[in-house]
Scaffold this motif. Structure first.
Motif, PDB file in Angstrom:
ATOM      1  N   SER A   9       0.719  -1.186  -0.046  1.00 52.47           N
ATOM      2  CA  SER A   9      -0.017   0.060  -0.036  1.00 52.47           C
ATOM      3  C   SER A   9       0.707   1.254   0.117  1.00 52.47           C
ATOM      4  O   SER A   9       0.453   2.294  -0.252  1.00 52.47           O
ATOM      5  CB  SER A   9      -1.076  -0.031   1.186  1.00 52.47           C
ATOM      6  N   ASP A  90      -7.901   1.369  -3.129  1.00 59.26           N
ATOM      7  CA  ASP A  90      -8.454   2.839  -2.629  1.00 59.26           C
ATOM      8  C   ASP A  90      -7.609   3.186  -2.008  1.00 59.26           C
ATOM      9  O   ASP A  90      -7.370   2.733  -0.956  1.00 59.26           O
ATOM     10  CB  ASP A  90      -9.869   2.430  -1.985  1.00 59.26           C
ATOM     11  N   ARG A  91      -7.045   4.413  -2.106  1.00 62.66           N
ATOM     12  CA  ARG A  91      -6.026   4.980  -1.218  1.00 62.66           C
ATOM     13  C   ARG A  91      -6.374   5.404   0.029  1.00 62.66           C
ATOM     14  O   ARG A  91      -5.630   5.667   0.873  1.00 62.66           O
ATOM     15  CB  ARG A  91      -5.106   5.933  -2.371  1.00 62.66           C
ATOM     16  N   ARG A  92      -7.689   5.584   0.220  1.00 59.28           N
ATOM     17  CA  ARG A  92      -8.240   6.302   1.283  1.00 59.28           C
ATOM     18  C   ARG A  92      -8.252   5.174   2.312  1.00 59.28           C
ATOM     19  O   ARG A  92      -8.304   5.407   3.631  1.00 59.28           O
ATOM     20  CB  ARG A  92      -9.428   6.796   1.007  1.00 59.28           C
ATOM     21  N   THR A  93      -8.547   3.845   1.964  1.00 53.98           N
ATOM     22  CA  THR A  93      -8.629   2.896   2.956  1.00 53.98           C
ATOM     23  C   THR A  93      -7.578   1.700   2.605  1.00 53.98           C
ATOM     24  O   THR A  93      -7.520   0.892   3.744  1.00 53.98           O
ATOM     25  CB  THR A  93      -9.833   2.180   2.892  1.00 53.98           C
ATOM     26  N   ASN A  94      -6.658   1.961   1.657  1.00 52.54           N
ATOM     27  CA  ASN A  94      -5.668   0.852   1.271  1.00 52.54           C
ATOM     28  C   ASN A  94      -6.468  -0.557   1.149  1.00 52.54           C
ATOM     29  O   ASN A  94      -5.572  -1.564   1.515  1.00 52.54           O
ATOM     30  CB  ASN A  94      -4.662   0.686   2.668  1.00 52.54           C
ATOM     31  N   GLU A  95      -7.688  -0.757   0.966  1.00 54.47           N
ATOM     32  CA  GLU A  95      -8.298  -1.941   0.568  1.00 54.47           C
ATOM     33  C   GLU A  95      -8.227  -2.137  -0.891  1.00 54.47           C
ATOM     34  O   GLU A  95      -8.122  -1.211  -2.036  1.00 54.47           O
ATOM     35  CB  GLU A  95      -9.759  -1.828   0.959  1.00 54.47           C
TER      36      GLU A  95
END
Length: 111
Positions: A9, A90-95
């Motif tokens: 990530s 998704d960079r906001r959640t690292n999912e």
């Protein structure tokens, strides 16, 4: 410490645009690409290098407008026994959004 595993990530984040501008990114396991070309068939973001036969994304960071076709590329990748080597995160959640073979959003990067 040099022996610590790489956190996928964190890849590319040093040169990344702000998350607000590009909330999604691609993590690409190029060393495991089998040159099937499925990604380039479904996404304008992906090209095939004629000399190496390996896929390459035009951009690694993008917004909502480019999300669907990059997800399609990740899900169509047959490498790693259909688990894919293109990961949309998704960079906001690292999912991991795609391919998410584990079904829980954890990154399915093998390195």
């Amino acid at each position: 410490m040099a022996d610590e595993p790489i956190d996928p990530s964190e890849i590319g984040e040093g040169d990344a645009p702000p998350i607000e501008e590009a909330p999604y990114k691609i993590i690409f396991e190029a060393n495991k690409c089998i040159a099937a070309g499925k990604c380039a068939e479904v996404s304008a973001n992906w090209t095939m290098d004629i000399t190496t036969g390996i896929a390459k994304p035009r951009v690694y960071f993008f917004d909502e407008a480019d999300l669907e076709h990059n997800i399609d590329a990740a899900e169509k990748c047959p490498a790693k026994k259909d688990r894919g080597v293109i990961h949309v995160v998704d960079r906001r959640t690292n999912e991991e959004i795609a391919p998410d073979p584990n079904g829980d959003g954890t990154l399915s990067v093998d390195w």
